[in-house]
Write a protein that holds these residues in place. Sequence first.
Motif, PDB file in Angstrom:
ATOM      1  N   LEU A 198      25.213 -14.919  33.148  1.00  0.00           N
ATOM      2  CA  LEU A 198      26.262 -14.143  32.499  1.00  0.00           C
ATOM      3  C   LEU A 198      27.145 -13.423  33.516  1.00  0.00           C
TER       4      LEU A 198
ATOM      5  N   ARG B  87      23.471 -22.993  32.234  1.00  0.00           N
ATOM      6  CA  ARG B  87      24.503 -22.087  31.719  1.00  0.00           C
ATOM      7  C   ARG B  87      24.832 -22.409  30.267  1.00  0.00           C
ATOM      8  N   ARG B  88      24.896 -23.718  29.964  1.00  0.00           N
ATOM      9  CA  ARG B  88      25.199 -24.136  28.589  1.00  0.00           C
ATOM     10  C   ARG B  88      24.105 -23.682  27.629  1.00  0.00           C
TER      11      ARG B  88
ATOM     12  N   ALA C  31      24.370 -19.970  27.068  1.00  0.00           N
ATOM     13  CA  ALA C  31      25.528 -19.631  26.236  1.00  0.00           C
ATOM     14  C   ALA C  31      25.250 -19.945  24.771  1.00  0.00           C
ATOM     15  N   GLU C  32      24.615 -21.085  24.506  1.00  0.00           N
ATOM     16  CA  GLU C  32      24.292 -21.455  23.126  1.00  0.00           C
ATOM     17  C   GLU C  32      23.277 -20.490  22.522  1.00  0.00           C
TER      18      GLU C  32
ATOM     19  N   ALA D 171      22.817 -17.337  23.437  1.00  0.00           N
ATOM     20  CA  ALA D 171      23.493 -16.058  23.231  1.00  0.00           C
ATOM     21  C   ALA D 171      24.350 -16.082  21.981  1.00  0.00           C
ATOM     22  N   THR D 172      25.027 -17.210  21.737  1.00  0.00           N
ATOM     23  CA  THR D 172      25.855 -17.337  20.539  1.00  0.00           C
ATOM     24  C   THR D 172      24.998 -17.329  19.288  1.00  0.00           C
TER      25      THR D 172
ATOM     26  N   GLY E 190      32.269 -14.457  33.174  1.00  0.00           N
ATOM     27  CA  GLY E 190      31.558 -13.250  32.763  1.00  0.00           C
ATOM     28  C   GLY E 190      32.223 -11.951  33.141  1.00  0.00           C
TER      29      GLY E 190
END
Length: 333
Positions: A23, A34-35, A38-39, A41-42, A89
């Motif tokens: 982040l 990272r992907r 991110a998924e 976190a979403t 970030g």
Amino acid sequence: MVATSRDVARLAGVSQPTVSRALRGDPRITPETRRRIAEAATALSYVPSQMGRSLSTQATHRVAMVADLANPLYPLILPAIHDALAARGYGMVLLAEREENGSGYSPLLDRSVDGVLLTTTRRESALPFELHRRGIPMVMLNRVGGMVDADSVVADNVEAGRTAARMLISAGHREIGLLAGPVEASTSVDREAGIREALADADIPLRSARVVRGWFGHGSGDAGMRKLMSLEQPPRAVICISDSVAIGALNAARDLGLRVPADVSIVGIDNVPMSGWPICNLSTVALPLPQMAEDAANLLVDRLTGILPEEPVRRVHPVHAVPRGTHAAAGQI
């Protein structure tokens, strides 16, 4: 219940420190990891705590940008900077241009931000020196300061000047005037150097009376054009140091009853969006401004994350001519 970074780590199958590094835009984190983060976190509606980050890392993950909001360049570069920073970030704090020694610049110097993007810096400005003295990373966008050798992203402004001049030279013009910019700005100094070089190479004199110096705004272009056209022998073509200046020159020409380009040709530099509007249809030299802005944002984050060499980095972007309707062959009616 509010999700935490540990919840994101568990869902993504990584450690909590890996989530924090991802982040922060740490380049050591692989795109796949990272992907997944991110998924996760979403999915958890996770929002990082900037206060917690600041306390634990002494970093705010915010970057300040100093901008002249009256300049039509900024609608081109602000979205690109915002998006590039967000992808790494970081958030952006926008400061309007003002006197550089004023209290309005205190957020740049009191560690309220991690780094600074400078887009309005004059060559003798003390601000880059103060940032350097306090160890605050900075990147200069489309400018180069004279007091500090810092990271910078610029267009090839000397070539931009040459290109603008050559557009008129190739059209057969020899009676050429110049609406020049301030000597305090590296951008205008470099462009003027290119203009003078191209004219000298073509053995075309640039008379001192046909050089009017001002700032980058359209008001300066309007006033400068009126001064050029009041000369006993006014130029038949005018190179403007920026598109804003050229648009002001177009306004003055119209008010004076001059036909552009039949009576006088006008060429700018920048290729801001309004230059392509039918009412302007300005012949100009294009700078890749969104790409430069994205490059500058990423360069600053790279500096903040420690992946650049110690010596300053300078990146120069190419330019190209955009012929439109405000210049024509000399003597063409």
